[in-house]
Design a protein around this motif. Structure first.
Motif, PDB file in Angstrom:
ATOM      1  N   LEU A 121       0.834  -1.198   0.000  1.00  0.00           N
ATOM      2  CA  LEU A 121       0.000   0.000   0.000  1.00  0.00           C
ATOM      3  C   LEU A 121       0.874   1.256   0.000  1.00  0.00           C
ATOM      4  O   LEU A 121       0.649   2.178  -0.786  1.00  0.00           O
ATOM      5  CB  LEU A 121      -0.932   0.008   1.216  1.00  0.00           C
ATOM      6  CG  LEU A 121      -1.721   1.288   1.453  1.00  0.00           C
ATOM      7  CD1 LEU A 121      -2.695   1.567   0.313  1.00  0.00           C
ATOM      8  CD2 LEU A 121      -2.456   1.210   2.785  1.00  0.00           C
ATOM      9  N   ASP A 122       1.877   1.279   0.857  1.00  0.00           N
ATOM     10  CA  ASP A 122       2.765   2.437   0.925  1.00  0.00           C
ATOM     11  C   ASP A 122       3.520   2.648  -0.389  1.00  0.00           C
ATOM     12  O   ASP A 122       3.667   3.778  -0.859  1.00  0.00           O
ATOM     13  CB  ASP A 122       3.765   2.281   2.073  1.00  0.00           C
ATOM     14  CG  ASP A 122       3.105   2.372   3.439  1.00  0.00           C
ATOM     15  OD1 ASP A 122       1.973   2.898   3.534  1.00  0.00           O
ATOM     16  OD2 ASP A 122       3.722   1.917   4.422  1.00  0.00           O
ATOM     17  N   ARG A 123       3.983   1.555  -0.998  1.00  0.00           N
ATOM     18  CA  ARG A 123       4.668   1.683  -2.292  1.00  0.00           C
ATOM     19  C   ARG A 123       3.696   2.183  -3.352  1.00  0.00           C
ATOM     20  O   ARG A 123       4.053   3.029  -4.176  1.00  0.00           O
ATOM     21  CB  ARG A 123       5.287   0.349  -2.699  1.00  0.00           C
ATOM     22  CG  ARG A 123       6.602   0.076  -2.004  1.00  0.00           C
ATOM     23  CD  ARG A 123       7.377  -1.050  -2.673  1.00  0.00           C
ATOM     24  NE  ARG A 123       6.811  -2.369  -2.465  1.00  0.00           N
ATOM     25  CZ  ARG A 123       7.025  -3.120  -1.391  1.00  0.00           C
ATOM     26  NH1 ARG A 123       7.785  -2.680  -0.420  1.00  0.00           N
ATOM     27  NH2 ARG A 123       6.482  -4.314  -1.294  1.00  0.00           N
ATOM     28  N   GLY A 124       2.478   1.673  -3.335  1.00  0.00           N
ATOM     29  CA  GLY A 124       1.473   2.146  -4.290  1.00  0.00           C
ATOM     30  C   GLY A 124       1.217   3.629  -4.129  1.00  0.00           C
ATOM     31  O   GLY A 124       1.148   4.372  -5.115  1.00  0.00           O
ATOM     32  N   ASN A 125       1.108   4.086  -2.891  1.00  0.00           N
ATOM     33  CA  ASN A 125       0.893   5.519  -2.642  1.00  0.00           C
ATOM     34  C   ASN A 125       2.067   6.348  -3.149  1.00  0.00           C
ATOM     35  O   ASN A 125       1.876   7.401  -3.762  1.00  0.00           O
ATOM     36  CB  ASN A 125       0.674   5.769  -1.151  1.00  0.00           C
ATOM     37  CG  ASN A 125      -0.661   5.247  -0.662  1.00  0.00           C
ATOM     38  OD1 ASN A 125      -1.591   5.039  -1.434  1.00  0.00           O
ATOM     39  ND2 ASN A 125      -0.759   5.018   0.626  1.00  0.00           N
ATOM     40  N   ALA A 126       3.292   5.862  -2.902  1.00  0.00           N
ATOM     41  CA  ALA A 126       4.482   6.592  -3.355  1.00  0.00           C
ATOM     42  C   ALA A 126       4.529   6.657  -4.884  1.00  0.00           C
ATOM     43  O   ALA A 126       4.797   7.717  -5.462  1.00  0.00           O
ATOM     44  CB  ALA A 126       5.741   5.929  -2.809  1.00  0.00           C
ATOM     45  N   LEU A 127       4.252   5.541  -5.522  1.00  0.00           N
ATOM     46  CA  LEU A 127       4.281   5.512  -6.982  1.00  0.00           C
ATOM     47  C   LEU A 127       3.177   6.383  -7.583  1.00  0.00           C
ATOM     48  O   LEU A 127       3.390   7.061  -8.585  1.00  0.00           O
ATOM     49  CB  LEU A 127       4.176   4.069  -7.485  1.00  0.00           C
ATOM     50  CG  LEU A 127       5.409   3.211  -7.198  1.00  0.00           C
ATOM     51  CD1 LEU A 127       5.099   1.742  -7.422  1.00  0.00           C
ATOM     52  CD2 LEU A 127       6.578   3.659  -8.057  1.00  0.00           C
ATOM     53  N   ALA A 128       2.020   6.368  -6.964  1.00  0.00           N
ATOM     54  CA  ALA A 128       0.917   7.208  -7.446  1.00  0.00           C
ATOM     55  C   ALA A 128       1.300   8.682  -7.389  1.00  0.00           C
ATOM     56  O   ALA A 128       0.978   9.453  -8.297  1.00  0.00           O
ATOM     57  CB  ALA A 128      -0.350   6.938  -6.643  1.00  0.00           C
ATOM     58  N   LYS A 129       2.003   9.070  -6.329  1.00  0.00           N
ATOM     59  CA  LYS A 129       2.402  10.473  -6.191  1.00  0.00           C
ATOM     60  C   LYS A 129       3.410  10.904  -7.244  1.00  0.00           C
ATOM     61  O   LYS A 129       3.503  12.082  -7.556  1.00  0.00           O
ATOM     62  CB  LYS A 129       2.963  10.731  -4.790  1.00  0.00           C
ATOM     63  CG  LYS A 129       1.890  10.748  -3.738  1.00  0.00           C
ATOM     64  CD  LYS A 129       2.450  11.023  -2.368  1.00  0.00           C
ATOM     65  CE  LYS A 129       1.327  11.007  -1.348  1.00  0.00           C
ATOM     66  NZ  LYS A 129       1.799  11.262   0.005  1.00  0.00           N
TER      67      LYS A 129
END
Length: 94
Positions: free
Chosen positions: A26-34
């Motif tokens: 989830l955290d990696r997904g959030n970082a990549l989305a940003k």
């Protein structure tokens, strides 16, 4: 907070240190989305959902990323799951 591409490797390293699991994805997904990497974010959110189908935040992120890629049907499915898991979630009703 705006994430720069230069900061991404450090963020990814710190997330990796937290161990494997749905929250890490989830955290990696959030970082990549940003950073605008929608495909990478979608892959991470999907893995988070696979590991923990009840992780509402992963469904929310996946829905947003799919919507940004103009996959309305996929986004709707994720937001429906978000409503099921977290009925009072504002993003699910917008």
């Amino acid at each position: 907070m705006k994430l720069t591409i230069a900061a991404l490797p450090l963020l990814m390293f710190s997330i990796a240190c937290s161990g494997p699991g749905a929250r890490s994805h989830l955290d990696r997904g959030n970082a990549l989305a940003k950073t605008g990497d929608r495909d990478g974010a979608i892959a991470e959110y999907r893995e988070a959902v696979r590991l923990d189908p009840d992780l509402a935040e992963a469904h929310e992120g996946l829905g947003a990323a799919l919507y940004a890629k103009r996959d309305q049907n996929g986004a709707i499915a994720e937001y429906r799951e978000l409503v099921r898991l977290k009925p009072d979630s504002a993003p699910a009703h917008n």
